[in-house]
Design a protein around this motif. Structure first.
Motif, PDB file in Angstrom:
ATOM      1  N   ARG A  88       1.021  -1.283  -0.256  1.00  0.00           N
ATOM      2  CA  ARG A  88      -0.036  -0.507  -0.250  1.00  0.00           C
ATOM      3  C   ARG A  88       0.541   1.104  -0.088  1.00  0.00           C
ATOM      4  O   ARG A  88       1.888   1.503   0.929  1.00  0.00           O
ATOM      5  CB  ARG A  88      -1.124  -0.089   1.437  1.00  0.00           C
ATOM      6  CG  ARG A  88      -2.302  -0.944   1.026  1.00  0.00           C
ATOM      7  CD  ARG A  88      -2.587  -0.988   2.305  1.00  0.00           C
ATOM      8  NE  ARG A  88      -3.034  -0.014   2.896  1.00  0.00           N
ATOM      9  CZ  ARG A  88      -3.770  -0.318   4.165  1.00  0.00           C
ATOM     10  NH1 ARG A  88      -4.047  -1.553   4.855  1.00  0.00           N
ATOM     11  NH2 ARG A  88      -3.892   0.826   4.768  1.00  0.00           N
ATOM     12  N   ILE A 110       5.952   0.121  -1.806  1.00  0.00           N
ATOM     13  CA  ILE A 110       5.267  -0.455  -3.009  1.00  0.00           C
ATOM     14  C   ILE A 110       7.331  -0.530  -3.730  1.00  0.00           C
ATOM     15  O   ILE A 110       7.771  -1.445  -4.617  1.00  0.00           O
ATOM     16  CB  ILE A 110       4.819  -0.694  -4.677  1.00  0.00           C
ATOM     17  CG1 ILE A 110       5.081  -0.986  -6.444  1.00  0.00           C
ATOM     18  CG2 ILE A 110       5.099   1.080  -4.890  1.00  0.00           C
ATOM     19  CD1 ILE A 110       3.786  -1.995  -5.372  1.00  0.00           C
ATOM     20  N   ARG A 130       0.166  -4.042  -7.475  1.00  0.00           N
ATOM     21  CA  ARG A 130       0.351  -3.859  -6.242  1.00  0.00           C
ATOM     22  C   ARG A 130       0.627  -4.769  -5.567  1.00  0.00           C
ATOM     23  O   ARG A 130       0.532  -5.126  -4.250  1.00  0.00           O
ATOM     24  CB  ARG A 130      -0.964  -2.987  -5.163  1.00  0.00           C
ATOM     25  CG  ARG A 130      -0.265  -1.478  -6.311  1.00  0.00           C
ATOM     26  CD  ARG A 130      -0.837  -0.125  -5.290  1.00  0.00           C
ATOM     27  NE  ARG A 130      -0.460   1.299  -5.839  1.00  0.00           N
ATOM     28  CZ  ARG A 130       0.780   1.761  -4.992  1.00  0.00           C
ATOM     29  NH1 ARG A 130       1.189   0.892  -3.924  1.00  0.00           N
ATOM     30  NH2 ARG A 130       0.872   2.784  -5.432  1.00  0.00           N
TER      31      ARG A 130
END
Length: 176
Positions: A128, A132, A164
């Motif tokens: 989140r 990343i 992600r």
């Protein structure tokens, strides 16, 4: 006696179209090539049906048998095969790069339980925000999971990044 004929395409008695058919008797002996009407009459004499088993042969092959019993046995075989099949599910465990040790241990216990039950397990690491940037932390969590479950699991699909998320698949080792 071969009975692996699909029952929805089987022709019997008057539905047989060929003029001459090769006939196999009720106990498996060859009766030779007979006209369709003679073969039907022979089957009726025995109180059985004339069932076409090889429609593409020249002449078509027909067997003298009890069609009702044949359908019943096919149904039983299908039910038995369905009962013996195992359904393998894919269970998913989601972790984050900042997952703490106690939560990690709980997740590993769940993974072990899924693998013991014979299911495959998909382990997903969610990133989140700016997490990343540190994909190496997610990879290290996946490596640690592989290490902690190596006695009961093998890596089915190596770690792969998709958007992600970072995920891998674990499969149970074959039982001895």
């Amino acid at each position: 006696m071969r009975r692996d004929i699909p029952q929805d395409t089987v022709r019997r008695n008057e539905q047989v179209r060929a003029r001459e058919v090769r006939v196999i008797g009720a106990d498996g002996e060859q009766l030779g090539i007979l006209s369709r009407n003679d073969a039907i009459a022979h089957a009726k004499e025995l109180g059985l049906d004339l069932v076409e088993v090889a429609a593409t042969a020249d002449p078509p092959v027909c067997r003298v048998m009890d069609y009702g019993r044949f359908k019943y046995e096919q149904q039983k075989k299908k039910a038995e095969a369905k009962k013996n099949q195992t359904v393998i599910q894919i269970k998913e465990i989601k972790v984050r790069p900042k997952t703490d040790d106690h939560d990690y241990d709980t997740k590993v216990r769940h993974i072990r339980r899924f693998l013991d039950e014979g299911d495959r397990c998909k382990v997903t690491v969610f990133f989140r925000g700016r997490e990343i940037v540190h994909k190496d932390r997610g990879q290290s969590i996946l490596d640690r999971i592989v290490e902690d479950t190596k006695d009961i699991a093998k890596v089915d699909q190596e770690a792969r990044a998709e958007g992600r998320t970072l995920f891998m698949m674990l499969a149970p080792l074959p039982k001895k």
